[in-house]
Each structure stands twice: as C-alpha cells, then as structure tokens.
Write an enzyme that holds these catalytic residues in place. Structure first.
Site, PDB file in Angstrom:
ATOM      1  N   ALA A  63      95.946 -64.770 -35.894  1.00  0.00           N
ATOM      2  CA  ALA A  63      96.911 -64.478 -36.956  1.00  0.00           C
ATOM      3  C   ALA A  63      96.240 -63.531 -37.942  1.00  0.00           C
ATOM      4  CB  ALA A  63      97.284 -65.785 -37.658  1.00  0.00           C
ATOM      5  N   GLU A 106      97.302 -69.010 -29.043  1.00  0.00           N
ATOM      6  CA  GLU A 106      98.576 -69.752 -29.167  1.00  0.00           C
ATOM      7  C   GLU A 106      99.724 -68.949 -28.553  1.00  0.00           C
ATOM      8  OE1 GLU A 106      97.949 -70.360 -33.429  1.00  0.00           O
ATOM      9  OE2 GLU A 106      98.107 -72.516 -33.086  1.00  0.00           O
ATOM     10  N   GLU A 126      90.078 -71.548 -35.760  1.00  0.00           N
ATOM     11  CA  GLU A 126      90.650 -71.737 -37.097  1.00  0.00           C
ATOM     12  C   GLU A 126      89.768 -72.591 -38.004  1.00  0.00           C
ATOM     13  OE1 GLU A 126      92.328 -71.621 -34.314  1.00  0.00           O
ATOM     14  OE2 GLU A 126      94.294 -70.704 -34.606  1.00  0.00           O
TER      15      GLU A 126
HETATM   16  N1  3HC Z   1      93.002 -61.186 -39.534  1.00  0.00           N
HETATM   17  C1  3HC Z   1      92.852 -60.079 -40.292  1.00  0.00           C
HETATM   18  N2  3HC Z   1      91.907 -59.148 -40.055  1.00  0.00           N
HETATM   19  C2  3HC Z   1      91.102 -59.350 -39.011  1.00  0.00           C
HETATM   20  C3  3HC Z   1      91.194 -60.480 -38.180  1.00  0.00           C
HETATM   21  C4  3HC Z   1      92.205 -61.416 -38.466  1.00  0.00           C
HETATM   22  N3  3HC Z   1      92.402 -62.510 -37.708  1.00  0.00           N
HETATM   23  N4  3HC Z   1      90.254 -60.392 -37.211  1.00  0.00           N
HETATM   24  C5  3HC Z   1      89.583 -59.250 -37.438  1.00  0.00           C
HETATM   25  N5  3HC Z   1      90.101 -58.625 -38.511  1.00  0.00           N
HETATM   26  C6  3HC Z   1      89.691 -57.325 -39.074  1.00  0.00           C
HETATM   27  C7  3HC Z   1      88.302 -57.418 -39.679  1.00  0.00           C
HETATM   28  O1  3HC Z   1      88.377 -57.820 -41.016  1.00  0.00           O
HETATM   29  C8  3HC Z   1      87.833 -55.986 -39.530  1.00  0.00           C
HETATM   30  O2  3HC Z   1      88.443 -55.228 -40.554  1.00  0.00           O
HETATM   31  P1  3HC Z   1      87.626 -54.040 -41.231  1.00  0.00           P
HETATM   32  O3  3HC Z   1      87.330 -53.074 -40.133  1.00  0.00           O
HETATM   33  O4  3HC Z   1      88.563 -53.548 -42.259  1.00  0.00           O
HETATM   34  O5  3HC Z   1      86.392 -54.687 -41.766  1.00  0.00           O
HETATM   35  C9  3HC Z   1      88.459 -55.534 -38.222  1.00  0.00           C
HETATM   36  O6  3HC Z   1      89.541 -56.419 -37.990  1.00  0.00           O
HETATM   37  C10 3HC Z   1      87.520 -55.613 -37.041  1.00  0.00           C
HETATM   38  O7  3HC Z   1      86.950 -56.913 -37.019  1.00  0.00           O
HETATM   39  P2  3HC Z   1      85.416 -57.143 -36.638  1.00  0.00           P
HETATM   40  O8  3HC Z   1      84.562 -56.185 -37.390  1.00  0.00           O
HETATM   41  O9  3HC Z   1      85.157 -58.579 -36.785  1.00  0.00           O
HETATM   42  O10 3HC Z   1      85.451 -56.691 -35.108  1.00  0.00           O
HETATM   43  P3  3HC Z   1      84.555 -57.193 -33.913  1.00  0.00           P
HETATM   44  O11 3HC Z   1      84.901 -56.344 -32.784  1.00  0.00           O
HETATM   45  O12 3HC Z   1      83.145 -57.319 -34.332  1.00  0.00           O
HETATM   46  O13 3HC Z   1      85.025 -58.701 -33.624  1.00  0.00           O
HETATM   47  C11 3HC Z   1      86.654 -60.414 -33.287  1.00  0.00           C
HETATM   48  C12 3HC Z   1      86.312 -58.916 -33.122  1.00  0.00           C
HETATM   49  C13 3HC Z   1      85.752 -61.266 -32.421  1.00  0.00           C
HETATM   50  C14 3HC Z   1      88.095 -60.584 -32.880  1.00  0.00           C
HETATM   51  C15 3HC Z   1      86.463 -60.817 -34.764  1.00  0.00           C
HETATM   52  O14 3HC Z   1      87.136 -59.876 -35.588  1.00  0.00           O
HETATM   53  C16 3HC Z   1      86.976 -62.172 -35.107  1.00  0.00           C
HETATM   54  O15 3HC Z   1      86.344 -63.156 -34.817  1.00  0.00           O
HETATM   55  N6  3HC Z   1      88.152 -62.235 -35.771  1.00  0.00           N
HETATM   56  C17 3HC Z   1      88.700 -63.452 -36.256  1.00  0.00           C
HETATM   57  C18 3HC Z   1      89.305 -64.264 -35.142  1.00  0.00           C
HETATM   58  C19 3HC Z   1      89.941 -65.497 -35.704  1.00  0.00           C
HETATM   59  O16 3HC Z   1      89.349 -66.207 -36.487  1.00  0.00           O
HETATM   60  N7  3HC Z   1      91.181 -65.744 -35.293  1.00  0.00           N
HETATM   61  C20 3HC Z   1      91.883 -66.872 -35.772  1.00  0.00           C
HETATM   62  C21 3HC Z   1      92.603 -66.512 -37.035  1.00  0.00           C
HETATM   63  S1  3HC Z   1      93.406 -67.897 -37.769  1.00  0.00           S
HETATM   64  C22 3HC Z   1      94.808 -68.093 -36.838  1.00  0.00           C
HETATM   65  O17 3HC Z   1      95.011 -67.424 -35.860  1.00  0.00           O
HETATM   66  C23 3HC Z   1      95.745 -69.128 -37.340  1.00  0.00           C
HETATM   67  C24 3HC Z   1      96.826 -69.419 -36.388  1.00  0.00           C
HETATM   68  O18 3HC Z   1      96.573 -70.631 -35.748  1.00  0.00           O
HETATM   69  C25 3HC Z   1      98.156 -69.541 -37.089  1.00  0.00           C
END
Ligand code: 3HC
Length: 699
Positions: A63, A106, A126
């Site tokens: 998300a 999801e 999460e």
């Molecule tokens: N939301 C918003 N921005 C995000 C994001 C997210 N979920 N995931 C990554 N980004 C953004 C980062 O902030 C970054 O932005 P920037 O370039 O402006 O700094 C850009 O995307 C690239 O991210 P990374 O530098 O982290 O890229 P990598 O290639 O190194 O890593 C990744 C990729 C493994 C996907 C890593 O970004 C990551 O772990 N992201 C978070 C994944 C996550 O936690 N997902 C769950 C979110 S909560 C959710 O889904 C709730 C749901 O159940 C309702």
C-alpha cells in the site's frame, strides 16, 4: 483514460498491467484504475481469463504508506478492488516478480492463481511499520498457508522466497524465467480444465491443525504493547477471531485493528524511520543528476576483527575483496576468522556450505599494498591511532590507481587530517562501520571538507548494495553517533555518583526501550576501551574542565575492572550474568565525596530516563546546528540502527518532536537549576531554542 493501469488483449485472455514506478505501490489512483479495469473485464463475456502483472522491477510492493497519515484510506478501498477481482466470472492469474509485499501480496491473494519468478520475495511486512495487513492479509494468508505459517510470516514481517511460498501453497507455480508465458499458459490450462475458480476468501480454515493453546503461546512470545508489540498482537487476535467470524465480519475486525495500529505512536515512529532511512541516502541539493564511480573491487587494510568483518560485507554481496596485513600470521588469523564466521552461519542454516565456499573464494589475502593498487575502493581498518592511519593513508595515496576511492574506518580521528595525508582529499571519505561489521546495519559515511559529491554518492550506492543503512556525517569528534553518546554516558555516571546503582540505571533505560542500558553496554564493549576514549579526549583538550566528568569509568579502568572480559566492571559477572556489586557502590560514594557530589537515597526511574535522554536530544540538535547531520531523521536513523534506540520510538529527534520543544527546554532548564550548570551541560542548543521560537510564532 488510464495512466497507471493498462489493458492488453491477447485473444480471449486479458492482460492487466500496473505501471506505477518505482515500486508499483497500491496508491489510490492505482486502486481506482484497477477496479475500473476489472469492472470492464467483468462486463466482457468474451474475456476468458485475466493475467495481472506489473511493469518495472517489482509487482506491487505494498500500500502507499504515505496514505497512512490520512484519517482513513481514501476510496476506493482495497477490499472493494479485491472483491471485484474475486467476483470475476473468469480466472485471474497474478504474475509475480520482485518484492510482493503488504498490499501487493494481498492483491495477489485476491487473485485465483499465482505464478512467481523464482527470485520473487513475498511477505506481509506491515508489522515493521507498526500496522497489520489491512486488506485481507490476516484472513486470506492463513487459508492458503495454514494458521501457524501465516502467523509466523505476519508477526515477524520477513519476506519468504518464491520456493518457500510454493511449499506453503501461497503460489501455484514457480518459474526461473518467462513469467508471462507461464502465466498465460496457466490461464489457458485453467480455461480448458473448466474447474471452479479458486476464491481464497471462500476456502475453509483448517482449525484441526491448530495445537491446543497455540494462540496464547504465540502472544506470550511477542513483545508487550508498550514495547512495540501492539501490531503483532493485533495480528494474532485477527487470525484467532477469523476462525469463528464470517469472512466479511473478519475483514471489518481486521480494518478496525489496522486503524488502531495506524494511529498508534509506534506506527507513526516506524513510518518516520522508513522514510528517514531512504532520505538519509541523499545529499541535499544534488538532485538526480549524479554521476557515480563504479565500485567492483575492494581492498581492506587490516585483517583484525573489524577488517575481516568489513571484508565479509563485500563478499556477501558478490564483490571481490582483498585483505591486506603486515604479517602472514595476522593475515591467516583474519581469514580464519572469516571462515569461522561463515561456517557458524552455515551451521545455523542461514547459508549453505556452497555459499561459504563461494564467499571465501571472493576474499583474497596479501601482504603487499601493491596488490590493491588497482582496486576501485580501499578501506583502511587499521588500529585506531593517528600516526598509524596517517602512514597508511599516505601509502594508499601513493600507490592506488587514479580514481580509487580511499576510505578510513576511523571512529574518532579527524577524517580531514587523514584525507590530507592521502594527498587525494577529494577521493577520500570516512566509512565508519559498527562492530560486528558484518552484522550491524549502520554505516556512517563521513564527508571530509574536500570529499567530492561523486565519491559520497558512489559510496552511498555501494552501501545499499551491501545491505547497509547509511547516513552521511560531517567531520567532528565521534561523528553523529559516538558524539551523542558523550552526554548520555556522562549523565549515567553522574547518576551513579548521586546514588543510583547500575542495575537501576540499566533497568530504567531498558524500560524506556533501549536495547541495553549504558552500564551493561560499557561492560560489554570494554571499560578499558571506553576509558581510553575519555583519556584521549582529555589529552586533546576536548573535555569539559570538570574533574568529576566520567570519573567512574576512569576509576574502574585504573582498578583493572575492564567489564565482561575481566568478569568485573560496573557489575560483577557470573559467566555472562551481571550481578550487582556493592563494592561499586562504595567506589561511587568515595568518588562523590571527592568531587563534592551530594548522594541521595532515592532517584526515580523517570529522572534517570530524562537525565540520559535530554543530553542525547540536545547534542543531536547541536549536530544539526553545525550541519554535521543534514536532517533530524539522519540522527534518528543512526541511533536506531547503531545504538539500540527503540525503533518504535522513532529515534531521539522524533522523540523530541513527540515530547514538544517547549517541554524539552523547560526540562533542560529544570536540570540546569537542580543539578547546576557550571559546565554548560544543560544549556539548550540554538536549534532547540530556534524551534521553540518558531512554534511560538506559528501558534
Ligand atoms: N509506500 C510509499 N512509498 C514507498 C513504498 C510504499 N509502500 N515502498 C517504497 N516506497 C518508495 C520509497 O520511499 C522510495 O521513494 P524515494 O525514491 O522517494 O525515496 C521508493 O519507493 C523506492 O523505494 P526503495 O528505495 O526502498 O527501493 P528498493 O528497491 O531499495 O526496495 C522495496 C524496494 C523492497 C519494495 C522497499 O521499497 C520496501 O520494502 N518497501 C516497503 C514495502 C512494504 O512495507 N509494504 C507494505 C506496506 S503496508 C501495506 O501494504 C498495508 C496493507 O496491508 C494495507
């Protein structure tokens, strides 16, 4: 007109493609367009199957975390999109690659089948953001993987490999390549078989497999709510109640828990860190037009514990590294340290024996500097002594090829002096690894006055490649992390002199969430090491003119109480168990008398926490004032990743934000009055004062 979701027809199979770089987050616009695309597909009876995939480096990675700052998730709700997918008249196949995380997994679980590239990582992380899967993850994953495996994945947040996901029944097919061909083949096979669609939400949950007392045991193994355990506990509750609730009601229960977690202070702190870690890698004002140097080979001078640990980082990432030592015995010892460490990891099942050999093959040893002359990056990790390091840097400057980045791993010496010794200050940088260097995530990248931006960005990119969380620091004593440690340890020792004992101090500090209290920490790192830092600082004139300053560590050092290694330091040790030592109390009483410090019979835990935390915040603020750290978030990233500050409190500067600048100023002023302020210990930094003024003006 769609901008982020595109539809492509191949005969009776519809390809729906999400294109939302960089990581295809499931933003409001994506949800809107995706739902529209599925509504249109549902209305087209000629569509016999849908393949859902993403453009770029990954399937949906989650998300959009920035939406969590809003009161509620903006419409359309992800659950509405998933409902539209599950209700399709034809099979929907998700083609997965990259990082299928959170809302991304999801989304995949709402599809009828999943095909994944072997390199895909799948997970529900999460909990690492202080929330729970909020779009059906707590209900659909247990239906596919079973309750135990699903809870494990959700409560620890770590992703699993495609192979593991296959074994758990989360994905149906894993392929080495040709993902789309495999997804389309599966689509055709499902059409031909005319089997009923696999709708995960309608699958039964197998309750018989769950052992008696399982959920309670699960909860007992998790941190308490006030120690960052709220989200993990809510996950357990959602799964447990999901066993008896109808699917729709279980989704509602999940959403309530998600909102509760999303609004918690822990989640706000963890989200702050998520973005701060990414921001920390940027040099302000540099923009995106960065040119980097390629770093494909590395040399490390010094094969001691630090040098060998540093070398392992590169071998782990597939980068060849050469360890250089002054004599054969030291070199052999270093290489055997590395092997032992890899073999220990293999014994724990973390890597295979084949990987051990692969990594060892990437590490060479040499006794000649000439052998690293053509390396792209050379890091000196020699003994922490200015003369020794200056000599090495001079030699490196003489022999390395043009363009080699020369780095020092110093934790306390002046990087500008070493840079000038190298004769190539623009190519010179500090790379402060933390011990054990192959384990600790933090890397302080120290920019000297003349270090080029190109060198900094190249090293920051490399740091990411080797899995480090890196932060840029300017040159000052101790850089960001160790410099802040000074005031923190100073107050811990004054508290000892005033009558608190190490157990009480450590308990109070650990109670606020620090991984380890200050006394235990110094005993582990070595009282001798800590005392030498103080004595060296004193010799260099860097300490306040206060005879009581860090007098406890100096006295312990003088008495040979070096901590765990001598089984006595702040504590007495029985093996690794720290035991209160009455002699320490007597020693502190003696020192207090010598320095005219009044002893008190009771010191509250609240005072201990405040006395240690306020100097930490105040020094962090000074570091910002001096431009040593670019951003408050950088300071937080350092303390969370290098010093055991609780991530769920977001770091010292985030904690300061939560407390409010006015409160901090008033507490500093309180201690300036009650403890005295002869040496400026409680004088507020300009940064804090300015911020307080700014909030006055704003309000
Ligand atoms: N939301 C918003 N921005 C995000 C994001 C997210 N979920 N995931 C990554 N980004 C953004 C980062 O902030 C970054 O932005 P920037 O370039 O402006 O700094 C850009 O995307 C690239 O991210 P990374 O530098 O982290 O890229 P990598 O290639 O190194 O890593 C990744 C990729 C493994 C996907 C890593 O970004 C990551 O772990 N992201 C978070 C994944 C996550 O936690 N997902 C769950 C979110 S909560 C959710 O889904 C709730 C749901 O159940 C309702």
């Amino acid at each position: 007109m769609y901008s982020l979701v595109h539809v492509k027809r191949q005969g009776s199979i519809l390809g729906i493609e999400i294109d939302n770089p960089p990581v295809n987050v499931f933003s409001q616009q994506v949800r809107f367009e995706l739902r529209e695309a599925f509504i249109a597909a549902a209305a087209d009876s000629a569509v016999e199957a849908v393949v859902l995939f993403c453009v770029g480096k990954t399937f949906v990675a989650g998300a959009d975390i920035s939406e969590f700052d809003l009161d509620s998730i903006p419409q359309p709700d992800p659950n509405d999109v998933f409902e539209a997918i599950e209700a399709m008249h034809c099979p929907v196949i998700a083609a997965l690659h990259g990082s299928v995380l959170g809302g991304g997994l999801e989304l995949a679980l709402a599809c009828h089948y999943r095909v994944a590239l072997a390199s895909t990582r799948l997970g529900l992380p999460e909990v690492t953001l202080g929330v729970i899967p909020g779009a059906g993850g707590t209900q659909r994953l247990p239906r596919l993987a079973g309750v135990e495996a699903a809870l494990d994945i959700m409560t620890n947040g770590a992703p699993v490999s495609a192979q593991r996901a296959y074994e758990l029944g989360i994905v149906d097919i894993v392929v080495e390549d040709e993902l789309f061909a495999a997804a389309f083949d599966l689509a055709r096979a499902v059409i031909e078989s005319a089997k009923p669609l696999r709708v995960v939400s309608t699958m039964p949950l197998d309750k018989r497999q769950i052992p008696e007392g399982f959920f309670d045991r699960c909860r007992n193994s998790l941190p308490k709510v006030d120690r960052g355990g709220r989200a993990a506990r809510e996950i357990v509750d959602c799964v447990e109640t999901g066993l008896t609730l109808p699917f729709g009601a279980a989704l509602e229960r999940e959403r309530t828990a998600f909102n509760l977690c999303k609004n918690s202070s822990e989640s706000v702190a963890l989200r702050h860190l998520f973005f701060a870690e990414r921001e920390a890698a940027r040099i302000p004002g540099l923009g995106s037009t960065k040119v980097e140097r390629r770093i494909e080979t590395v040399g490390v001078i010094g094969a001691g514990t630090m040098g060998s640990g540093i070398a392992m980082n590169f071998a782990n990432a597939g980068i060849p590294v050469m360890l250089v030592e002054t004599n054969d015995q030291a070199l052999k010892r270093g290489l055997s340290l590395v092997r032992k460490s890899y073999e220990a990891s293999a014994a724990k099942g973390r890597i295979t024996l084949e990987q051990v050999e692969k990594r060892m093959a990437l590490i060479d040893g040499s006794l000649a500097y000439a052998d690293i002359a053509d390396r792209d990056l050379v890091i000196e990790a020699a003994f922490e002594n200015m003369e020794v390091k200056q000599t090495i840097c001079r030699q490196l400057g003489e022999i390395c090829k043009a363009g080699t980045i020369i780095a020092t791993n110093t934790s306390s010496l002046d990087v500008n002096v070493l840079a000038s010794a190298s004769g190539r200050p623009t190519d010179f940088v500090g790379m402060h690894f933390f011990s054990p260097a192959n384990v600790m995530k933090l890397l302080e990248v120290v920019r000297g006055d003349k270090t080029s931006s190109q060198v900094i960005t190249s090293v920051m990119t490399l740091a990411k490649k080797i899995g480090k969380v890196s932060v840029i620091s300017g040159v000052c004593y101790g850089f960001i992390g160790n410099r802040m440690l000074e005031g923190y340890l100073r107050e811990a020792e004054f508290l000892l002199l005033e009558g608190a004992n190490p157990l009480q101090i450590d308990r109070a500090i650990e109670g606020m969430g620090m991984a380890m209290g200050p006394c235990r920490m110094i005993d582990m790192a070595g009282v001798d090491v800590a005392a030498k830092v103080v004595l060296e600082r004193q010799r260099a004139g860097g300490l306040p003119d206060d005879p009581a300053y860090r007098s406890v560590v100096r006295e312990l050092f003088a008495r040979g109480r070096f901590g765990q290694k001598t089984s006595i330091g702040y504590y007495r040790y029985d093996g690794r168990t720290a035991i209160d030592d009455p002699e320490l109390g007597a020693l502190c009483a003696e020192l207090a008398e010598r320095h005219g410090i009044v002893r008190r019979s009771a010191i509250s835990d609240e005072e201990i926490v405040e006395r240690c935390m306020l100097p930490l915040i105040n020094e962090g603020a000074r570091i910002l004032d001096e431009g040593i750290a670019y951003r408050a978030g950088d300071v937080d990233v350092v303390w969370v990743n290098g010093y055991g500050f609780p991530a769920y409190k977001g770091g010292p500067m985030h904690m300061a934000d939560v407390m409010g600048t006015h409160t901090i100023l008033s507490r500093l002023s309180h201690f300036a009055t009650s403890r005295g302020n002869e040496y400026g210990y409680w004088t507020a930094s300009d940064w804090l004062t300015r911020r307080a003024r700014a909030t006055n003006v704003a309000s």
